[in-house]
Enzyme design. Structure first.
Site, PDB file in Angstrom:
ATOM      1  N   HIS A   1      -1.633  -1.355 -10.343  1.00 26.03           N
ATOM      2  CA  HIS A   1      -2.590  -0.818  -9.382  1.00 26.03           C
ATOM      3  C   HIS A   1      -3.876  -1.608  -9.534  1.00 26.03           C
ATOM      4  CE1 HIS A   1      -5.244   1.996  -7.298  1.00 26.03           C
ATOM      5  NE2 HIS A   1      -4.155   2.555  -6.796  1.00 26.03           N
TER       6      HIS A   1
ATOM      7  N   ASP B   1       3.500   6.194  -6.634  1.00 25.08           N
ATOM      8  CA  ASP B   1       4.707   5.985  -5.829  1.00 25.08           C
ATOM      9  C   ASP B   1       5.981   5.936  -6.676  1.00 25.08           C
ATOM     10  OD1 ASP B   1       3.409   5.822  -3.325  1.00 25.08           O
ATOM     11  OD2 ASP B   1       2.821   3.760  -3.737  1.00 25.08           O
TER      12      ASP B   1
ATOM     13  N   HIS C   1       0.852  -1.189   0.000  1.00 23.08           N
ATOM     14  CA  HIS C   1       0.000   0.000   0.000  1.00 23.08           C
ATOM     15  C   HIS C   1       0.888   1.239   0.000  1.00 23.08           C
ATOM     16  CE1 HIS C   1      -3.187   2.714   0.508  1.00 23.08           C
ATOM     17  NE2 HIS C   1      -3.623   2.413   1.715  1.00 23.08           N
TER      18      HIS C   1
END
EC number: 2.3.3.-
Length: 372
Positions: free
Chosen positions: A262, A314, A223
């Site tokens: 994702h 990210d 996460h």
């Protein structure tokens, strides 16, 4: 005979709540925040304007912005005894654990903690958002035996956040890019941490408890911890070809490569990643060194070709934070600090229209065993 119920591992595709806060519209590649496109907001609005939108349901007027900035600034310091609590943590404590401890401890200072009304929770949220940059930076610095850096009232929210983490005053470009990253991390519908917060809130637990559970969720590298893993991976290579070879080796070993893929954006690139990719290019242009940008681009092309996977936020946020001089262990705490605004909105919404989460299981064990 019991009716067989549908089971969806990881609750994949399950609608767990109705919300007015946000929605990931994958058909139009939009992230909607109270009806606004998050990407468009990130180009024109500040993080504090997003905070107002998330908590109040609308963008602020100029006078409301001034009031909000004063309220946030007045809450930006931590109690002295709270800092002493952080000093008791072991040196090898991860900043996310320090953040979790510090956040949980703030509940003890709230004399109206049992008031879960929307107005009380909104006020609580503003107070927490004022303290999150100081708590994020101080927990890291104290654990590493450094003095916390006090916020400066003359700096903006994002500039102060950067200053307290790095110890240097940011340029206008650095401030702008960091603020944009906070906007992009602010809210994202129903990821694991938001679900965890809403599940906890559904028991009528307080805002601090719900957010503390969300910290624990976000620490996991499936996460929030991915941005740290991405940067450590990039630092293993010195050149673009080194990085490509490193990724190929990991793929052959069937190792998971963080920063790609994702659950929602399965066949497309996370639109937030594109914004951070542009930010990385700006920072590299300013530094006159494009090595990190070129490595990231090469990795992006390779993963799309080999695995059909696209970068998520990210992947590009990690090198952006590196270029801003932020220590790697702070990347995930920054993610959480930014997401606090969205999490608070979800807890307020859950309390206002609550039903206790109580799912069932599909039992796979033995039935009706008897003692021998």
């Amino acid at each position: 005979m019991e009716e067989k119920q549908h089971y969806s591992p990881g609750l994949d595709g399950v609608i767990a709540a109705e919300t007015h806060i946000s929605y990931l519209d994958t058909q139009s590649s939009q992230i909607l925040i109270r009806g606004y496109d998050l990407i468009e907001l990130s180009e024109t609005k500040s993080y504090l304007e997003l905070v107002h939108l998330l908590l109040e349901g609308r963008l602020p007027e100029e006078s409301e912005m001034e009031t909000l900035e004063r309220k946030i600034n007045s809450a930006s310091s931590l109690p002295a005894d709270h800092l002493r609590l952080l000093e008791l943590l072991p040196e090898d404590t991860h900043p996310m654990d320090g953040l979790r401890t510090g956040l949980s401890a703030l509940a003890g200072y709230d004399r109206q903690i049992d008031d879960r009304s929307p107005s009380a929770n909104k006020e609580r949220a503003y107070q927490l958002l004022g303290k999150m940059p100081a708590l994020t930076a101080a927990s890291y610095r104290i654990i590493n035996k450094k003095e916390p850096i006090l916020p400066l009232q003359t700096l903006s929210y994002s500039a102060n956040f950067l200053y307290m983490m790095t110890g240097k005053l940011p340029s206008s470009l650095e401030e702008q890019i960091f603020d944009r990253s906070l906007v992009l991390y602010s809210e994202h519908e129903m990821p694991n941490s938001t679900f965890a917060a809403r599940v906890i809130a559904s028991t009528h637990s307080d805002l601090y408890g719900a957010l503390t559970g969300a910290v624990a969720s976000l620490k996991g590298n499936l996460h929030g911890g991915a941005n740290e893993a991405v940067m450590y991976l990039l630092l293993e290579a010195k050149t673009t070809s080194d990085f490509e070879q490193l990724l190929q080796t990991k793929l052959k070993r069937k190792e998971k490569i963080m920063g790609f893929g994702h659950r929602v954006y399965m066949k497309k690139m996370d639109p937030r990643a594109l914004m951070m990719k542009e930010a990385l290019q700006q920072l590299c242009d300013k530094a006159g060194d494009h090595r990190l940008y070129e490595m990231c681009e090469a990795g992006e092309r390779l993963m799309e070709k080999e695995k059909g996977l696209y970068p998520n936020l990210d992947y590009y946020a990690a090198p952006v934070y590196w270029m801003l001089g932020i220590p790697i262990p702070l990347y995930t705490p920054i993610f959480f600090s930014a997401r606090t605004s969205g999490l608070c909105a979800h807890v307020i919404e859950q309390h206002a229209n609550n039903r206790l989460f109580r799912p069932r299981v599909s039992y796979m064990g033995p039935r009706y065993q008897t003692k021998s």
